[in-house]
Design a protein around this motif. Structure first.
Motif, PDB file in Angstrom:
ATOM      1  N   ILE A  28      14.475  62.373  18.169  1.00  0.00           N
ATOM      2  CA  ILE A  28      15.840  62.418  18.127  1.00  0.00           C
ATOM      3  C   ILE A  28      16.207  63.038  19.729  1.00  0.00           C
ATOM      4  O   ILE A  28      17.311  62.836  20.329  1.00  0.00           O
ATOM      5  CB  ILE A  28      16.407  63.310  16.819  1.00  0.00           C
ATOM      6  CG1 ILE A  28      16.535  62.215  15.832  1.00  0.00           C
ATOM      7  CG2 ILE A  28      17.822  63.604  17.163  1.00  0.00           C
ATOM      8  CD1 ILE A  28      16.845  63.088  14.447  1.00  0.00           C
ATOM      9  N   HIS A  41      12.182  59.607  13.525  1.00  0.00           N
ATOM     10  CA  HIS A  41      13.110  60.870  13.386  1.00  0.00           C
ATOM     11  C   HIS A  41      12.639  62.036  14.543  1.00  0.00           C
ATOM     12  O   HIS A  41      13.353  62.652  14.963  1.00  0.00           O
ATOM     13  CB  HIS A  41      13.039  61.521  11.918  1.00  0.00           C
ATOM     14  CG  HIS A  41      13.712  60.652  10.833  1.00  0.00           C
ATOM     15  ND1 HIS A  41      15.148  61.124  10.617  1.00  0.00           N
ATOM     16  CD2 HIS A  41      13.321  59.693  10.161  1.00  0.00           C
ATOM     17  CE1 HIS A  41      15.397  60.298   9.823  1.00  0.00           C
ATOM     18  NE2 HIS A  41      14.398  59.423   9.296  1.00  0.00           N
ATOM     19  N   ILE A  84      18.783  56.498  12.630  1.00  0.00           N
ATOM     20  CA  ILE A  84      17.930  57.432  12.136  1.00  0.00           C
ATOM     21  C   ILE A  84      19.078  58.367  11.526  1.00  0.00           C
ATOM     22  O   ILE A  84      18.729  59.092  10.447  1.00  0.00           O
ATOM     23  CB  ILE A  84      17.451  57.916  13.256  1.00  0.00           C
ATOM     24  CG1 ILE A  84      16.366  57.429  14.208  1.00  0.00           C
ATOM     25  CG2 ILE A  84      16.773  59.690  13.040  1.00  0.00           C
ATOM     26  CD1 ILE A  84      15.910  57.889  15.568  1.00  0.00           C
ATOM     27  N   ASP A 102      20.479  61.352  11.560  1.00  0.00           N
ATOM     28  CA  ASP A 102      20.681  62.634  11.727  1.00  0.00           C
ATOM     29  C   ASP A 102      21.807  63.368  12.198  1.00  0.00           C
ATOM     30  O   ASP A 102      22.250  63.211  13.341  1.00  0.00           O
ATOM     31  CB  ASP A 102      19.282  63.170  12.462  1.00  0.00           C
ATOM     32  CG  ASP A 102      19.027  64.467  12.373  1.00  0.00           C
ATOM     33  OD1 ASP A 102      20.055  65.475  12.385  1.00  0.00           O
ATOM     34  OD2 ASP A 102      18.000  65.210  12.246  1.00  0.00           O
ATOM     35  N   ARG A 126      13.208  54.031  12.563  1.00  0.00           N
ATOM     36  CA  ARG A 126      13.795  55.672  12.074  1.00  0.00           C
ATOM     37  C   ARG A 126      12.746  56.670  12.515  1.00  0.00           C
ATOM     38  O   ARG A 126      12.343  57.395  11.658  1.00  0.00           O
ATOM     39  CB  ARG A 126      13.891  55.384  10.688  1.00  0.00           C
ATOM     40  CG  ARG A 126      15.102  54.417  10.328  1.00  0.00           C
ATOM     41  CD  ARG A 126      15.158  54.528   8.783  1.00  0.00           C
ATOM     42  NE  ARG A 126      16.209  54.054   8.149  1.00  0.00           N
ATOM     43  CZ  ARG A 126      16.404  53.479   6.969  1.00  0.00           C
ATOM     44  NH1 ARG A 126      15.494  53.651   6.166  1.00  0.00           N
ATOM     45  NH2 ARG A 126      17.866  53.118   6.414  1.00  0.00           N
TER      46      ARG A 126
END
Length: 445
Positions: free
Chosen positions: A197, A194, A222, A224, A192
């Motif tokens: 991304i 972040h 993740i 998002d 994960r």
């Protein structure tokens, strides 16, 4: 014939131990062993160095990581492989940096194992640490440990080392061959990461199908939502496997801009798996205008279509559709569809149907379906209240999986209920309860 010097050294150690009147404590004996191994890991003979690297891992003492890690750039690839295995087995924070170094190794198999080793640091058990039959595949492990590599992620309270993220990001972008890039993308999703991304979105523009697919899976994990609109273009990709993953990704990320494209894919695709993925994606973000689609497919001959339809109707929470769901539940014989229908009925407020979902937490074959439904449903307080008594189920697997449900969807009230399991007769249950409490508290509860 001259004996190898490493054998002479060990013979000397043995003599020191057995000489009459020479008393050694266990600690002193261990120190002598380590001193011998330290010499051997720097021996000119690569066979001796490899054996020493292996034996450091078998010692199981994380204090030896600095000695083993120093050999991660050994000239001999067999030594380096043994070093990586030992670093994974020792599993201390000090293992992370040398494993990051190994991710850049010139031998692909060492890179692969080092990447998996970094995952293993955050998810112990991801890699089998036995030197005989050392393997990578999560899929071959027992279901009770990891049910599916596609759904495997770190705990929500895990903080990643910056070097790990930087190393995996660099490998995904610039590793010398594509398989390393794919594995790095997969690792970023499992961890994960972040902050990667943007890099994962860019990787979906690759010419390599495998990298595109792993990047989409990573974006799903993740979770998002800002990434969703940026991968809609992949719904038009020539390969059906990419279309399917892209559909699921935009659904999970609730990219509503994709709804017209998903409807087109549902209507026009000749691939039934892609069509099911499109309907499933629409079910993640149902709208009143898509309700007729779900009603249409609730009686479809294909099981995945009926499942997606039930989920879409349930998430719409239109009470006018409840009778339709009840009728479908009365005649449905497929267990997977039954669980989706139970999800829908609970969404309508019929919490008595929770029992169907809870019961299947005790089933290895079904808990992978039931648990995500319960996690989603438990975001509502009335559902959580109905689930708390189930924490005292006679089935330990049910208790364990409910801890996971509350870890994902619980609130401050959930902590007091979970604390009653800290003294559970089953050690696995108490460990899972402790983990759930830790995750909830990490969110400020």
């Amino acid at each position: 014939m001259t004996k190898p010097k490493h054998l002479c050294l060990r013979k000397l150690v043995l003599m020191l131990v057995i000489v009459p009147g020479f008393l050694l404590t266990l600690s002193a004996w261990s120190q002598i062993q380590v001193a011998a191994l330290e010499k051997e890991i720097n021996d000119p003979d690569p066979v001796v160095r490899e054996r020493a690297a292996r034996e450091f891992g078998e010692q199981g003492n994380p204090a030896y990581v600095s000695v083993v890690g120093a050999a991660v750039q050994d000239q001999n690839e067999k030594v380096r492989m043994a070093v990586v295995k030992s670093l994974i087995r020792l599993g201390s924070p000090a293992s992370v940096s040398p494993l990051c170094t190994a991710v850049r190794d010139g031998i692909p198999e060492i890179r692969y194992l080092a990447i998996d080793g970094l995952i293993n640091y955050y998810i112990p058990g991801f890699v089998d640490t036995g030197f005989s039959g050392f393997f990578r595949s999560v899929g071959r492990k027992v279901e009770g440990l990891f049910s599916d590599v596609d759904t495997l992620v770190v705990n929500a309270d895990v903080r990643l080392d910056d070097e790990v993220v930087s190393t995996l990001r660099s490998s995904m972008i610039g590793a010398p061959e594509m398989e390393t890039r794919r594995r790095a993308a997969r690792a970023l999703g499992i961890l994960r990461a972040h902050t990667t991304i943007e890099d994962l979105v860019q990787a979906t523009f690759s010419n390599d199908i495998g990298l595109i697919e792993e990047s989409l899976r990573a974006l799903q994990k993740i979770n998002d939502r800002s990434a969703g609109p940026r991968v809609i273009f992949l719904l038009n990709y020539p390969q059906s496997s990419v279309q399917r993953l892209a559909a699921y990704t935009v659904g999970v990320l609730q990219a509503e801009e994709a709804i017209p494209d998903l409807q087109r894919l549902l209507s026009n695709s000749s691939d039934k798996v892609v069509r099911a993925a499109a309907l499933d994606a629409l079910a993640f973000m149902p709208k009143p205008e898509t309700a007729p689609l779900f009603q249409q497919y609730l009686s479809d001959k294909e099981r995945p279509m009926r499942i997606a339809a039930a989920l879409g109707i349930g998430r719409l929470k239109d009470s006018a559709s409840m009778e339709m769901i009840q009728q479908a539940a009365a005649k449905e014989r497929d267990r997977s569809v039954q669980l989706a229908l139970a999800f829908a009925l609970v969404s309508f407020g019929q919490t008595s149907y929770l029992q169907e979902l809870v019961d299947d937490l005790g089933s290895r074959a079904r808990r992978g379906e039931a648990r995500p439904y319960l996690i989603e449903l438990a975001r509502e307080r009335n559902v959580r209240d109905a689930l708390y008594p189930q924490l005292h189920s006679q089935n330990a697997d049910v208790r364990i999986n409910l801890c996971q449900v509350f870890a994902a969807s619980g609130d401050s009230t959930s902590i007091s209920y979970l604390e009653t399991l800290l003294r559970d007769r089953d050690a696995a249950v108490s460990a899972e309860a402790s983990r759930a409490i830790r995750i909830l508290r990490s969110r400020g509860m």
